[in-house]
Design a protein around this motif. Structure first.
Motif, PDB file in Angstrom:
ATOM      1  N   ASN A 239      12.641   0.110  -3.075  1.00 20.09           N
ATOM      2  CA  ASN A 239      11.410  -0.430  -2.491  1.00 20.09           C
ATOM      3  C   ASN A 239      10.271  -0.287  -3.494  1.00 20.09           C
ATOM      4  N   ARG A 240       9.792  -1.410  -3.996  1.00 20.08           N
ATOM      5  CA  ARG A 240       8.672  -1.390  -4.938  1.00 20.08           C
ATOM      6  C   ARG A 240       7.356  -1.424  -4.165  1.00 20.08           C
ATOM      7  N   LEU A 241       6.432  -0.556  -4.562  1.00 24.49           N
ATOM      8  CA  LEU A 241       5.148  -0.475  -3.872  1.00 24.49           C
ATOM      9  C   LEU A 241       4.231  -1.609  -4.328  1.00 24.49           C
ATOM     10  N   LYS A 242       3.684  -2.333  -3.360  1.00 24.48           N
ATOM     11  CA  LYS A 242       2.766  -3.433  -3.654  1.00 24.48           C
ATOM     12  C   LYS A 242       1.592  -3.371  -2.692  1.00 24.48           C
ATOM     13  N   PHE A 243       0.395  -3.593  -3.238  1.00 22.98           N
ATOM     14  CA  PHE A 243      -0.790  -3.631  -2.401  1.00 22.98           C
ATOM     15  C   PHE A 243      -0.814  -4.938  -1.611  1.00 22.98           C
ATOM     16  N   LYS A 244      -1.139  -4.804  -0.314  1.00 17.07           N
ATOM     17  CA  LYS A 244      -1.239  -5.971   0.555  1.00 17.07           C
ATOM     18  C   LYS A 244      -2.659  -6.060   1.107  1.00 17.07           C
ATOM     19  N   VAL A 245      -2.869  -7.091   1.897  1.00 19.80           N
ATOM     20  CA  VAL A 245      -4.211  -7.310   2.448  1.00 19.80           C
ATOM     21  C   VAL A 245      -4.642  -6.133   3.314  1.00 19.80           C
TER      22      VAL A 245
END
Length: 266
Positions: A239-245
């Motif tokens: 699971n790659r961490l990604k910033f979301k809204v």
């Protein structure tokens, strides 16, 4: 001793907005919130911080009574710290005096502030662990500490160690409760006698707990090695961490909270 009610380190799976937030955002907000509690020195700012906590608890869909039950094991530590503030700090109007013990206006105000800080810190820390899995905590810590690799620090090992330590807090407390119940069944009374006798009665708890902890650590190390874990190696993540809204909105809300606390201090 209500060890079974300690919530710090427990994880409650869920699909709420708080659960879905990036673990890095939750870690930064938690640390910043703890730092912010030391700037809340009046009832308005503390009320705002409590409102923020209640808002997060409602979104996470966790019963508030659950938090209160988790607070009980820490209650004696909180009371002891508050009494130290009330009895040893002087200033303002003097209400009571006996030898080197005093109860003054400044001491009472300081005791109330310390009590509120304890409650806020325990609530926000508990909310973090209840809504973030140990795996996500380790990934978030590893990502936040990544710049320290420049100084050749073992970031992956440090983040894993912190996440595992947090994860096994409830396990250790559950086992402590089982050991205490087993000792009570054998006739041990943990609240009997003077303080030295009570401390001696805890020995039958510490010895099996230490043995069980070392055995569990050895089994965990064997399991990780058998699965090919190498902390220093370049590892990919499922699971790659990604910033979301939602993460940006949470950060923006917390920035507004910081400014509000600043103006309330003024």
């Amino acid at each position: 001793m209500n060890v079974d009610r300690l919530l710090i380190g427990r994880y409650l799976p869920g699909k709420t907005l708080i659960h879905r937030l990036d673990p890095r955002v939750k870690l930064v907000i938690t640390l910043a919130f703890i730092f912010l509690t030391f700037f809340a020195d009046n009832w308005q700012s503390n009320l705002l911080l409590f409102a923020f906590i209640f808002f997060c608890v409602l979104i996470a869909k966790i019963r508030f009574g659950f938090f209160l039950n988790g607070l009980r094991p820490m209650l004696w530590l909180i009371i002891f710290t508050v009494m130290m503030q009330v009895l040893f700090l002087t200033g303002g109007h003097l209400y009571w005096h006996w030898g080197w013990l005093t109860i003054s206006q400044y001491g009472i105000n300081s005791g109330i502030i310390v009590f509120l800080r304890f409650v806020l810190i325990i609530f926000i820390s508990t909310l973090l662990t209840l809504t973030t899995s140990p795996t996500n905590l380790a990934n978030g810590l590893s990502s936040l500490l990544k710049p320290l690799k420049f100084f050749h620090l073992p970031i992956d090992e440090i983040s894993l160690m912190l996440a595992l330590s947090l994860r096994f807090v409830p396990t250790l407390m559950d086992e402590t409760g089982k050991i205490m119940n087993a000792q009570r069944a054998r006739g041990v009374d943990f609240g009997e006698g003077n303080i030295f006798q009570q401390m001696r009665s805890l020995v039958p708890i510490f010895i099996p707990q230490f043995i069980a902890s070392f055995n569990r650590a050895d089994e965990l190390a064997t399991a990780m090695e058998s699965r090919g874990y190498r902390g220093a190696a370049k590892r990919t993540k499922f699971n790659r961490l990604k910033f979301k809204v939602n993460d940006w909105i949470a950060c923006l809300i917390f920035v507004f909270l910081i400014f509000a606390i600043y103006f309330l201090r003024k």
